[in-house]
Design a protein around this motif. Structure first.
Motif, mmCIF file in Angstrom:
data_model
loop_
_atom_site.group_PDB
_atom_site.id
_atom_site.type_symbol
_atom_site.label_atom_id
_atom_site.label_comp_id
_atom_site.label_asym_id
_atom_site.label_seq_id
_atom_site.Cartn_x
_atom_site.Cartn_y
_atom_site.Cartn_z
ATOM 1 N N UNK A 7 0.890 -1.187 -0.055
ATOM 2 C CA UNK A 7 0.148 -0.027 0.086
ATOM 3 C C UNK A 7 0.640 1.208 0.126
ATOM 4 N N UNK A 8 0.504 2.224 0.830
ATOM 5 C CA UNK A 8 1.215 3.393 0.747
ATOM 6 C C UNK A 8 2.703 3.395 1.237
ATOM 7 N N UNK A 9 3.106 2.514 1.950
ATOM 8 C CA UNK A 9 4.534 2.084 2.399
ATOM 9 C C UNK A 9 5.300 1.736 1.229
ATOM 10 N N UNK A 10 4.673 0.857 0.249
ATOM 11 C CA UNK A 10 5.276 0.768 -1.232
ATOM 12 C C UNK A 10 5.261 1.827 -2.050
ATOM 13 N N UNK A 11 4.385 2.742 -2.123
ATOM 14 C CA UNK A 11 4.444 3.819 -2.778
ATOM 15 C C UNK A 11 5.288 5.065 -2.536
ATOM 16 N N UNK A 12 5.526 5.111 -1.363
ATOM 17 C CA UNK A 12 6.604 6.016 -0.647
ATOM 18 C C UNK A 12 7.915 5.493 -1.093
ATOM 19 N N UNK A 13 8.074 4.386 -0.755
ATOM 20 C CA UNK A 13 9.644 3.614 -1.139
ATOM 21 C C UNK A 13 9.976 3.525 -2.592
ATOM 22 N N UNK A 14 8.980 3.344 -3.165
ATOM 23 C CA UNK A 14 9.206 3.049 -4.739
ATOM 24 C C UNK A 14 9.277 1.734 -5.239
ATOM 25 N N UNK A 15 9.143 0.706 -4.323
ATOM 26 C CA UNK A 15 9.324 -0.691 -4.560
ATOM 27 C C UNK A 15 8.389 -1.689 -3.761
ATOM 28 N N UNK A 16 8.039 -2.932 -4.430
ATOM 29 C CA UNK A 16 7.464 -3.676 -3.590
ATOM 30 C C UNK A 16 8.025 -4.630 -2.882
ATOM 31 N N UNK A 17 9.456 -4.886 -3.126
ATOM 32 C CA UNK A 17 10.250 -5.961 -2.390
ATOM 33 C C UNK A 17 11.776 -5.829 -2.518
ATOM 34 N N UNK A 18 12.437 -6.185 -1.693
ATOM 35 C CA UNK A 18 13.988 -6.175 -1.797
ATOM 36 C C UNK A 18 14.425 -7.035 -0.801
ATOM 37 N N UNK A 19 15.767 -7.529 -1.066
ATOM 38 C CA UNK A 19 16.607 -8.208 -0.352
ATOM 39 C C UNK A 19 17.358 -7.168 0.504
ATOM 40 N N UNK A 37 14.523 3.464 7.504
ATOM 41 C CA UNK A 37 14.368 4.770 7.312
ATOM 42 C C UNK A 37 15.703 5.643 7.032
ATOM 43 N N UNK A 38 16.675 5.173 7.276
ATOM 44 C CA UNK A 38 17.909 5.797 7.039
ATOM 45 C C UNK A 38 18.417 5.711 5.783
ATOM 46 N N UNK A 39 17.641 4.867 4.850
ATOM 47 C CA UNK A 39 18.322 4.542 3.657
ATOM 48 C C UNK A 39 17.882 5.409 2.539
ATOM 49 N N UNK A 40 16.994 6.444 2.849
ATOM 50 C CA UNK A 40 16.806 7.539 1.802
ATOM 51 C C UNK A 40 15.750 8.156 2.093
ATOM 52 N N UNK A 41 15.347 9.132 1.262
ATOM 53 C CA UNK A 41 14.140 9.909 1.294
ATOM 54 C C UNK A 41 12.897 9.218 1.382
ATOM 55 N N UNK A 42 12.666 8.248 0.390
ATOM 56 C CA UNK A 42 11.300 7.577 0.305
ATOM 57 C C UNK A 42 11.163 6.880 1.664
ATOM 58 N N UNK A 43 12.236 6.018 1.994
ATOM 59 C CA UNK A 43 12.253 5.236 3.198
ATOM 60 C C UNK A 43 11.728 6.177 4.348
ATOM 61 N N UNK A 44 12.523 7.180 4.709
ATOM 62 C CA UNK A 44 12.206 8.163 5.586
ATOM 63 C C UNK A 44 10.743 8.320 5.656
ATOM 64 N N UNK A 45 10.185 8.872 4.678
ATOM 65 C CA UNK A 45 8.863 9.273 4.545
ATOM 66 C C UNK A 45 7.959 7.940 4.937
ATOM 67 N N UNK A 46 8.304 6.700 4.355
ATOM 68 C CA UNK A 46 7.427 5.493 4.734
ATOM 69 C C UNK A 46 7.415 5.286 6.339
ATOM 70 N N UNK A 47 8.488 5.489 7.241
ATOM 71 C CA UNK A 47 8.693 5.075 8.249
ATOM 72 C C UNK A 47 8.716 6.306 9.157
ATOM 73 N N UNK A 48 8.203 7.632 8.675
ATOM 74 C CA UNK A 48 8.418 8.625 9.601
ATOM 75 C C UNK A 48 7.571 8.580 11.062
ATOM 76 N N UNK A 49 6.459 7.935 10.830
ATOM 77 C CA UNK A 49 5.698 7.678 12.095
ATOM 78 C C UNK A 49 5.484 6.006 12.326
ATOM 79 N N UNK A 50 6.687 5.492 12.884
ATOM 80 C CA UNK A 50 6.938 4.031 12.882
ATOM 81 C C UNK A 50 5.734 3.331 13.653
#
Length: 83
Positions: A7-19, A37-50
């Motif tokens: 869902x929106x976690x995927x949309x903010x990160x820009x991928x559906x899966x990764x190793x 969250x420390x991996x980049x802007x999209x990750x930070x946005x997805x996890x800003x409210x853990x």
């Protein structure tokens, strides 16, 4: 381990899966979310409210303090609602 995003976690990160190879000091779901969250802007946005993001370890719901050792798959997703 395989990390899945929904869902929106995927949309903010820009991928559906990764190793991901998390460092040894990352031992819980919450620590993994902080690491991601420390991996980049999209990750930070997805996890800003853990507290809002939910997780599952090997397809079983998991609390933030759940250990991730030995997990094959961890999924992150927003809260679900019924209808």
């Amino acid at each position: 381990m395989k990390i899945l995003y929904f869902a929106w976690v995927r949309e903010r990160i820009g991928r559906e899966a990764e190793e991901v190879e998390a460092p040894d000091e990352v031992r819980t779901v919450a620590e993994l979310a902080a690491f991601l969250a420390a991996r980049g802007e999209g990750y930070a946005e997805a996890f800003k409210e853990p507290k809002v993001v939910r997780a599952a370890i090997d397809r079983r719901h998991a609390r933030p303090d759940a250990a991730i050792a030995g997990a094959r798959e961890i999924a992150f997703f927003p809260p679900m609602t019924g209808g």
